[in-house]
Design an enzyme around this catalytic site. Structure first.
Site, PDB file in Angstrom:
ATOM      1  N   LYS A   1      39.598   3.491  44.532  1.00  0.00           N
ATOM      2  CA  LYS A   1      38.534   3.894  45.204  1.00  0.00           C
ATOM      3  C   LYS A   1      38.314   2.888  46.588  1.00  0.00           C
ATOM      4  O   LYS A   1      37.787   2.181  46.944  1.00  0.00           O
ATOM      5  CB  LYS A   1      37.276   3.772  44.649  1.00  0.00           C
ATOM      6  CG  LYS A   1      35.718   4.341  45.083  1.00  0.00           C
ATOM      7  CD  LYS A   1      34.828   4.661  43.850  1.00  0.00           C
ATOM      8  CE  LYS A   1      33.623   5.538  44.616  1.00  0.00           C
ATOM      9  NZ  LYS A   1      33.744   6.679  45.103  1.00  0.00           N
TER      10      LYS A   1
ATOM     11  N   GLU B   1      41.448  17.129  43.170  1.00  0.00           N
ATOM     12  CA  GLU B   1      40.053  17.102  42.846  1.00  0.00           C
ATOM     13  C   GLU B   1      39.252  17.440  44.198  1.00  0.00           C
ATOM     14  O   GLU B   1      39.798  17.815  45.139  1.00  0.00           O
ATOM     15  CB  GLU B   1      39.834  15.508  42.548  1.00  0.00           C
ATOM     16  CG  GLU B   1      40.189  14.595  43.579  1.00  0.00           C
ATOM     17  CD  GLU B   1      40.092  13.279  43.445  1.00  0.00           C
ATOM     18  OE1 GLU B   1      39.322  12.789  42.441  1.00  0.00           O
ATOM     19  OE2 GLU B   1      40.968  12.424  43.927  1.00  0.00           O
TER      20      GLU B   1
ATOM     21  N   LEU C   1      40.877  10.244  41.596  1.00  0.00           N
ATOM     22  CA  LEU C   1      39.970   9.129  41.230  1.00  0.00           C
ATOM     23  C   LEU C   1      39.454   9.236  39.771  1.00  0.00           C
ATOM     24  O   LEU C   1      39.099  10.471  39.533  1.00  0.00           O
ATOM     25  CB  LEU C   1      38.922   8.957  42.279  1.00  0.00           C
ATOM     26  CG  LEU C   1      38.021   7.713  41.955  1.00  0.00           C
ATOM     27  CD1 LEU C   1      38.616   6.531  42.461  1.00  0.00           C
ATOM     28  CD2 LEU C   1      36.729   7.909  42.921  1.00  0.00           C
TER      29      LEU C   1
HETATM   30  C1  LIG Z   1      37.647  11.506  45.458  1.00  0.00           C
HETATM   31  C2  LIG Z   1      36.669  11.329  44.378  1.00  0.00           C
HETATM   32  N1  LIG Z   1      36.952  11.798  43.121  1.00  0.00           N
HETATM   33  C3  LIG Z   1      36.041  11.941  42.167  1.00  0.00           C
HETATM   34  C4  LIG Z   1      34.866  11.352  42.415  1.00  0.00           C
HETATM   35  C5  LIG Z   1      33.735  10.937  41.438  1.00  0.00           C
HETATM   36  O1  LIG Z   1      33.518   9.959  40.832  1.00  0.00           O
HETATM   37  P1  LIG Z   1      32.339   9.322  40.240  1.00  0.00           P
HETATM   38  O2  LIG Z   1      32.084  10.324  39.138  1.00  0.00           O
HETATM   39  O3  LIG Z   1      32.649   7.811  39.576  1.00  0.00           O
HETATM   40  O4  LIG Z   1      31.296   9.404  41.200  1.00  0.00           O
HETATM   41  C6  LIG Z   1      34.511  10.611  43.687  1.00  0.00           C
HETATM   42  C7  LIG Z   1      33.052  10.017  44.000  1.00  0.00           C
HETATM   43  O5  LIG Z   1      32.744   9.621  45.032  1.00  0.00           O
HETATM   44  C8  LIG Z   1      35.331  10.806  44.884  1.00  0.00           C
HETATM   45  O6  LIG Z   1      35.450  10.262  46.061  1.00  0.00           O
END
Ligand SMILES: Cc1ncc(COP(=O)(O)O)c(C=O)c1O
Length: 283
Positions: free
Chosen positions: A148, A181, A206
């Site tokens: 992240k 995603e 992610l």
């Molecule tokens: C690229 C990306 N994928 C997936 C997610 C979803 O992650 P989370 O469920 O932990 O917020 C995020 C959240 O910011 C993201 O930036």
């Protein structure tokens, strides 16, 4: 009431908060972040975000600025000082400040910034009730999307394309025509025969904390799940589609590009999982 930010050990007025011009986050995007949803003043899925933060820092060999117990206190204090009931708390940790040089500087001290703000939970709820549109476009990101990192240029360009197309989110598509995603969310479909499907974890996406919880909720409902890639074509023929993220929780999709999904109304499974999520995530 003025907003408060936490910057490297001090709580400061948001409009006076600043970092050094040679912070490596600013110069190289050499840092990571986390976002916790705040509902009723509580951090949702707190432990999962701590776990992912530790992983992101470890992968980039950035020192954690404090231990989890201390960080938890600071996060909650920033939420409290900003009187956020429904909103988010944002944390950014960078490698720190040093004269500009690509290689890691010796003995550098990580920088930390935390902010918190309210979000319009009612508007998010309305979007979820109505369903949202997504567009699809090429995934132009690097090979470590599992970290992240604050380096988000392809993500912001994708999101901007969505906004310009009057869509809510952009689904990014790999070289084989399969959805990776969303620009800031994970992508899901329910196939024609009712199988809940989302891409498996790898360096290509992610690992969403919401994704993880939704998988557990689906298991509790004894929903058949497959973690595998799916193509844009398969998504367009799916029974349902939705996105998950800390900010969107579970938000149904009613349109992919120009194709209407689930008859243009939020799908049953997405709505059920959203409800389950809201009941289960408060810590
Ligand atoms: C690229 C990306 N994928 C997936 C997610 C979803 O992650 P989370 O469920 O932990 O917020 C995020 C959240 O910011 C993201 O930036």
């Amino acid at each position: 009431m003025s907003r408060i930010a936490y910057v490297n050990g001090s709580y400061v007025p948001h409009n006076q908060a600043s970092v050094h011009i040679e912070d490596r986050g600013y110069q190289f995007a050499d840092g990571v972040y986390e976002v916790w949803a705040v509902r009723d003043g509580k951090l949702l899925d707190s432990a999962g975000h701590f776990r992912r933060l530790a992983r992101s820092l470890g992968e980039l060999r950035i020192a954690a600025p404090m231990n989890d117990a201390a960080l938890s206190i600071v996060l909650r204090e920033v939420v409290r000082q900003n009187r956020v009931r429904d909103g988010l708390v944002y944390l950014q940790v960078t490698r720190g400040v040093a004269p500009r040089d690509h290689a890691f500087p010796k003995d550098i001290v990580s920088s930390i910034v935390i902010t918190s703000k309210p979000v319009n939970a009612a508007a998010a709820e309305r979007a979820a009730q109505k369903g949202v549109a997504v567009i699809t476009l090429a995934d132009q990101r690097w090979a470590r999307c599992d970290i992240k990192s604050v380096s988000l240029l392809p993500n912001i360009l994708a999101k901007q394309s969505a906004v310009e197309a009057n869509a809510y989110e952009a689904w990014m598509v790999d070289g084989k025509g399969r959805v990776t995603e969303g620009s800031s969310s994970n992508a899901w479909i329910v196939t024609k025969d009712g199988v809940l499907t989302t891409r498996s974890l790898s360096n290509d996406i992610l690992g969403g904390i919401t994704r993880e919880r939704v998988l557990a909720l689906a298991a509790a409902r004894q929903i058949k799940v497959e973690e595998r890639s799916f193509s844009v074509e398969e998504a367009k023929q799916a029974k349902e589609a939705f996105i998950t993220s800390s900010m969107n929780l579970v938000t149904p999709i009613t349109k992919i590009d120009t194709t209407s999904i689930a008859g243009g109304t939020p799908g049953e499974m997405a709505c059920a999982l959203r409800k389950d999520y809201l009941q289960s995530a408060a810590t």
